[in-house]
Every structure is written in structure tokens, then in C-alpha cells.
Design an enzyme around this catalytic site. Structure first.
Site, PDB file in Angstrom:
ATOM      1  CG  ASP A 181      -2.301   0.611   0.851  1.00 18.02           C
ATOM      2  OD1 ASP A 181      -2.305   1.782   0.441  1.00 18.02           O
ATOM      3  OD2 ASP A 181      -3.337  -0.067   0.975  1.00 18.02           O
ATOM      4  CG  HIS A 253      -4.424   2.030  -2.074  1.00 17.10           C
ATOM      5  ND1 HIS A 253      -4.506   2.683  -0.874  1.00 17.10           N
ATOM      6  CD2 HIS A 253      -5.685   1.999  -2.566  1.00 17.10           C
ATOM      7  CE1 HIS A 253      -5.767   3.028  -0.626  1.00 17.10           C
ATOM      8  NE2 HIS A 253      -6.509   2.632  -1.644  1.00 17.10           N
ATOM      9  CD  GLU A 316     -10.062   3.917  -1.105  1.00 18.03           C
ATOM     10  OE1 GLU A 316     -10.978   4.293  -0.363  1.00 18.03           O
ATOM     11  OE2 GLU A 316      -8.914   3.624  -0.682  1.00 18.03           O
TER      12      GLU A 316
HETATM   13  C1  TNX Z   1     -11.000   1.880   1.928  1.00 21.33           C
HETATM   14  S1  TNX Z   1     -11.735  -0.955   1.218  1.00 21.33           S
HETATM   15  C2  TNX Z   1      -9.922   1.167   1.438  1.00 21.33           C
HETATM   16  C3  TNX Z   1      -8.739   0.980   2.302  1.00 21.33           C
HETATM   17  C4  TNX Z   1      -8.895   1.645   3.626  1.00 21.33           C
HETATM   18  C5  TNX Z   1     -10.294   1.435   4.136  1.00 21.33           C
HETATM   19  C6  TNX Z   1     -10.554   1.956   5.508  1.00 21.33           C
HETATM   20  C7  TNX Z   1     -10.753  -0.620   0.152  1.00 21.33           C
HETATM   21  C8  TNX Z   1     -10.752  -1.522  -0.966  1.00 21.33           C
HETATM   22  N1  TNX Z   1      -9.954   0.475   0.262  1.00 21.33           N
HETATM   23  O1  TNX Z   1      -7.596   1.425   1.630  1.00 21.33           O
HETATM   24  O2  TNX Z   1      -7.973   1.112   4.504  1.00 21.33           O
HETATM   25  O3  TNX Z   1     -11.193   2.072   3.249  1.00 21.33           O
HETATM   26  O4  TNX Z   1     -11.808   1.553   5.983  1.00 21.33           O
END
Ligand code: TNX
Length: 517
Positions: A181, A253, A316
Site C-alpha cells: 500500500d 495505493h 480508490e
Molecule cells: C477503503 S476498502 C480502502 C482501504 C482503507 C479502508 C478503511 C478498500 C478496498 N480500500 O484502503 O484502509 O477504506 O476503511
């Protein structure tokens, strides 16, 4: 008969009239008259295919498991019988009689789960007495998982091994390791040593909640698993019927990797391993070299992890840098793409083709649907169930992992003394109420729901002990969602069985949150 049972209840202090206190609740459990007494000198006999079940029982009972078909001696016998009338290799029949305990597994995993059930019927830490019962049991879903984020905070190998034992106790069979990450790269890749050389260490960490912007702790944080560590973890998990699903995040990430190899990014900016939380704009570029670099990484990953599924993240991914990058724009033209988001689809499809060509299957978070991806890709639905519903209707396999019911980084109680968490509220009962197959799906589409998984994102869980606090007992509730037929679920009954599990956690030194509070 009734009176004598009632008297025994008083004497023994256990609920003789009740059903066996097993979590997840078995498909069926029928009490029978009598009690089995485990005594020193009794034998534990297993066949070759039940070796894992044998090791589990031997360790718990302090008796060696003997291989063979020894008929004479009373005690415990474990055997695999492929003809057993249960719908899955993970199914078993456990028969506790007054003289003999017999466990039949349809496959080795079934024998192992039969042994796990037997241990739950014995008082924590000692063999002694088991009320006679016949249990016939098998799982509802094939994917019964837990995701552990080792990137935001590194989880040392012994903690991972302990988690595997705790998953297996609840008949969970998937551990997704989130290995990379923005805040850390946690797995040795021999071809690209700087991934861990630079990417496994950040100079400090955000203090308090990200939203408060209070500053940083000034302490370096790092760690990674060597390939030898991974081999040990994989073997340990295999012996307990847990498949490790490695997750290598892309194309977002990615900041820890970009700190190590800046040429993989979209700007010429020199980056540090990220010290904050939240969605990050620094993503991989879509150059051919970068795709080949990541395929090299996946190649080593597939050599380390023999399981079917390889997770590539996909969540994301802010499109800002691709919009601003001449190279990304040129790439879009070259590929004949109209929307920037299609670059995301292109990226994931390239990984899917690579992984599929190696006989494996790609999994990704539900954003992978937005850029367009082939049916071969399995979708993990985290932003509610919407993504999972769309994916299943479209013919993708799906794992249900919605924030609403499976995010164990959310608060579990309103008590102001609860440790700092990311936010949200997910109490035990709500986890328990989760139904992984949405009503919108036809029975045929519903078959695409492989199962469900809990998430431990560790931004606000700095240690394994803190992870335990956030997971237990909520993960236990999810285990029952994943294993037990929907018609057999009953929250009040689950609460009655929980104290038995808490005794076992106590004996194992697990930092669970007491359910009475
Ligand atoms: C979203 S869930 C993310 C993570 C974070 C999390 C915190 C997901 C696929 N991505 O990078 O840690 O929210 O709740």
C-alpha cells in the site's frame, strides 16, 4: 430420564438440555444419551488423510496420534470417507458415543473441521468429558475469509500464524494478506529489491485520527516478509486448510513502490513512503514497462502462493495524474480509449490475462468493474452490495465484503472508552445479521456469490493485539454467516454460545472484546 438430565445439569453446570455450543453453528446436532470420558491411556487413531486433524487433536489432548485402523482400543478415531453423504469435502460427521468418538470427513478438511468441533465440545484446555451427540455439518459458502492489512501496520510472522489458528478454529478458510500500500511494501521480490529496501520503511506515522491533522509520531515503522517467511506462512496455512490470497495493490495505493522506483509513477517528483492515511493521488503509470514490471512481481508472487486467487487491489484510483500526464494521454490514443477510466480497465485486464495464463484467477475490489473487465475476474464488493449485485448479474464470481457489515475497523460499541477507530459503527449483532446473497439475484445468479470476508484495515490498529480486539468476537459472528445455513442462524442462540468461545480465547491469550460489555 428428564429428571436425571435436569439433575446432571445442576451437577455439571453445563446446559445438558441444550444443543452443543459450537460456533459456527452446525447444520445439525442431535444430542444422545450418555457421556464420553476421555481418560489417560485412551488412543487417538487417524488414517493417513486425516493427519491434520490428528495433529490438532494430539496437541490439544496431549496424546500422540497413531496412524492405522486399530479397532480394539476405545478413544477417538478420525478417518476420511469420500462416500460420506455431505455436499462438500469440508463436510464431516462427528459421532460422540459413550465409548468411542468417531470423526468422518468427506475430505481431509472435513476431518479437520470435525476435530475443531470436537475441541469446542470439550471444556477449554482439557479433554475430560463430552456429552454424547451426533453432528452432521458442512459449509454454506466456499469462501469464508478474513483480510489482514499488513501494509499500514506490519504484522510480524508469529502474529500471522496465530491468526491462521484463530481462523481455522471458526472454520474460516481464506486469509487475504494485504501486502502493499502507500504506507509500506511488505513482501520480498527478488528481482526488485528496492521494493522492500526502500518501500518497507516509513519515517513516521500520522498521530491520532487523519481528519484531525495533529501531526506525526516521529517514529520509523517498517517490516516485511522474506520469501522464506512466506513459505512458512503458506505451509502453516495449508496444514490448517486456509488459502492465503496475496494482495498486491495496483494501479493505486502505490506510493511505497513509487518511493522505491520513481520511474513507475506519473510525475518526476521524488516521493517518500506515505506517512498519512486516506486516498492518495500517486498511482502507477500505464507505460508498458510498468505493466511488465508488475507482471514480474506477480510472477514471483504466484511462485510463492500456490492458491487459486491473486488479488490485485484496483480500489480508490484517482484519475488526476493520468489526466495530466502526456504519456498517459498518448497511451489512451494508442489504445483507442476515450475515457481516462478505461485506462484502469486496460491495466486490470492486462493483469487478468497474465494471471489467467498462469492458471490462476484474478480478484479485485469492485472498482475493477468501472473500467471494464472480463468475466474471469472475481469481484470483491466493498462499497455496499451494489457492485456485487451488478457483477453477479453480469456473470462474475463475487465475494461479499461490504463496509456495512464486514469492516472491522469501524467502532463496535458506543462506549467513549473504545480505542480510536476509523469511524463508522458496526456492532456484533449487525455483523451477525448479514445475508451475503442479495434478494435481487435469481438463484442462478446467486451461485456466483462465493462467500464473504471480514476486513481488518490497520490504519488505527498498530499491533496484532489491537487487531484481535477489533476482530473478536465480530469475526466469529461472520464465520457463522459464512458457514451456517441461513435458516439455522439465531442471534440470541449465538450469544449463548459465545462465552464458551471466550473461554477458549482466554486460554489462547487472545485480546477479544468481552461480549458482556
Ligand atoms: C477503503 S476498502 C480502502 C482501504 C482503507 C479502508 C478503511 C478498500 C478496498 N480500500 O484502503 O484502509 O477504506 O476503511
Amino acid at each position: 430420564m428428564r429428571t436425571s438430565l435436569a439433575v446432571m445439569t445442576m451437577v455439571m453446570g453445563v446446559g445438558w438440555g441444550q444443543e452443543a455450543a459450537v460456533i459456527p453453528r452446525p447444520v445439525s446436532a442431535t444430542n444422545r444419551p450418555g457421556v464420553f470420558h476421555w481418560k489417560p491411556g485412551m488412543k487417538l487413531v487417524v488414517d493417513a488423510r486425516s493427519a491434520a486433524a490428528g495433529r490438532l487433536l494430539a496437541a490439544a489432548l496431549g496424546t500422540p496420534a497413531e496412524e492405522g485402523a486399530a479397532k480394539a482400543a476405545a478413544g477417538i478415531r478420525v478417518r476420511v470417507d469420500p462416500a460420506l453423504q455431505v455436499p462438500s469435502d469440508e463436510g464431516y460427521v462427528l459421532d460422540v458415543g459413550p465409548k468411542l468418538i468417531s470423526i468422518l470427513g468427506k475430505g481431509p478438511a472435513g476431518a479437520f473441521y470435525g476435530a475443531q468441533t470436537l475441541l469446542q465440545l470439550m471444556p477449554a484446555g482439557q479433554g475430560s468429558e463430552v456429552r454424547c451427540v451426533r453432528v452432521k455439518d458442512y459449509p454454506r459458502f466456499a469462501w469464508r475469509g478474513m483480510m489482514l492489512d499488513t501494509a499500514r501496520h506490519f504484522m510480524p510472522k508469529p502474529a500471522v500464524l496465530k491468526f491462521i489458528d484463530l481462523l481455522a478454529m471458526q472454520k474460516l478458510n481464506v486469509l487475504q494478506l494485504h501486502l502493499t500500500d502507500d504506507q509500506g511494501w511488505r513482501i520480498e521480490i527478488r528481482k526488485y529489491p528496492m521494493l522492500t529496501g526502500t518501500g518497507s520503511m516509513r519515517k513516521e506515522t500520522r498521530e491520532g485520527h487523519e481528519n484531525k491533522r495533529q501531526g506525526f509520531d516521529g517514529k520509523p515503522h517498517g517490516g516485511y516478509y522474506s520469501q522464506a517467511d512466506i513459505a512458512e506462512i503458506v505451509k502453516y496455512a495449508q496444514d490448517r486448510f486456509v488459502e492465503i490470497v496475496p494482495e498486491i495493490e495496483m494501479p493505486g495505493h502505490a506510493q511505497a513502490a513509487l518511493a522505491a522506483y520513481p520511474e513507475l509513477g506519473n510525475t518526476n517528483q521524488k516521493l517518500d513512503v506515505f506517512t498519512q492515511w486516506g486516498v492518495n493521488k500517486n498511482v502507477f503509470n500505464v507505460n508498458e514497462k510498468t505493466i511488465l514490471f508488475l507482471q514480474d512481481v506477480l510472477d514471483e508472487v504466484m511462485q510463492m502462493f500456490p492458491g487459486k486467487f491473486i488479488h490485485v487491489g484496483g480500489d480508490e484510483v484517482p484519475l488526476d495524474q493520468w489526466k495530466a500526464s502526456p504519456a498517459a494521454q498518448a497511451r489512451m490514443k494508442q489504445l483507442g480509449l476515450e475515457e481516462v477510466v478505461e485506462l484502469h480497465g486496460y491495466f486490470i485486464r492486462r493483469m487478468d490475462q497474465f494471471i489467467t495464463a498462469h492458471g490462476r484467477r484474478l480478484v479485485g475490489w469492485d472498482e475493477i468493474l468501472e473500467g471494464g473487465v472480463d468475466k474471469s475476474a472475481t469481484v470483491m464488493s466493498w462499497r455496499g452490495s451494489k457492485g456485487g449485485i451488478a457483477a453477479a448479474k453480469d456473470g462474475h464470481d463475487v465475494v461479499m465484503a461490504p463496509t456495512t457489515h464486514t469492516y472491522f475497523d469501524y467502532y463496535q460499541a458506543k462506549d467513549p472508552k473504545e480505542p480510536l477507530a476509523i469511524g463508522g459503527f458496526l456492532p456484533l449483532e449487525k455483523v451477525y445479521s448479514f445475508e451475503p446473497v442479495p434478494a435481487e439475484l435469481t438463484p442462478e445468479q446467486g451461485k456466483h456469490i462465493l462467500g464473504t470476508q471480514g476486513q481488518a484495515w490497520t490504519e488505527y490498529m498498530p499491533t496484532p493485539s489491537h487487531v484481535e480486539y477489533m476482530l473478536f468476537p465480530r469475526l466469529t459472528a461472520l464465520a457463522e454467516v459464512a458457514w451456517t445455513p441461513a435458516a439455522r442462524k439465531d442471534y440470541a442462540d449465538f450469544r449463548k454460545r459465545l462465552p464458551g468461545m471466550e473461554q477458549r480465547w482466554k486460554a489462547l491469550g487472545v485480546n477479544y472484546r468481552p461480549s458482556g460489555n
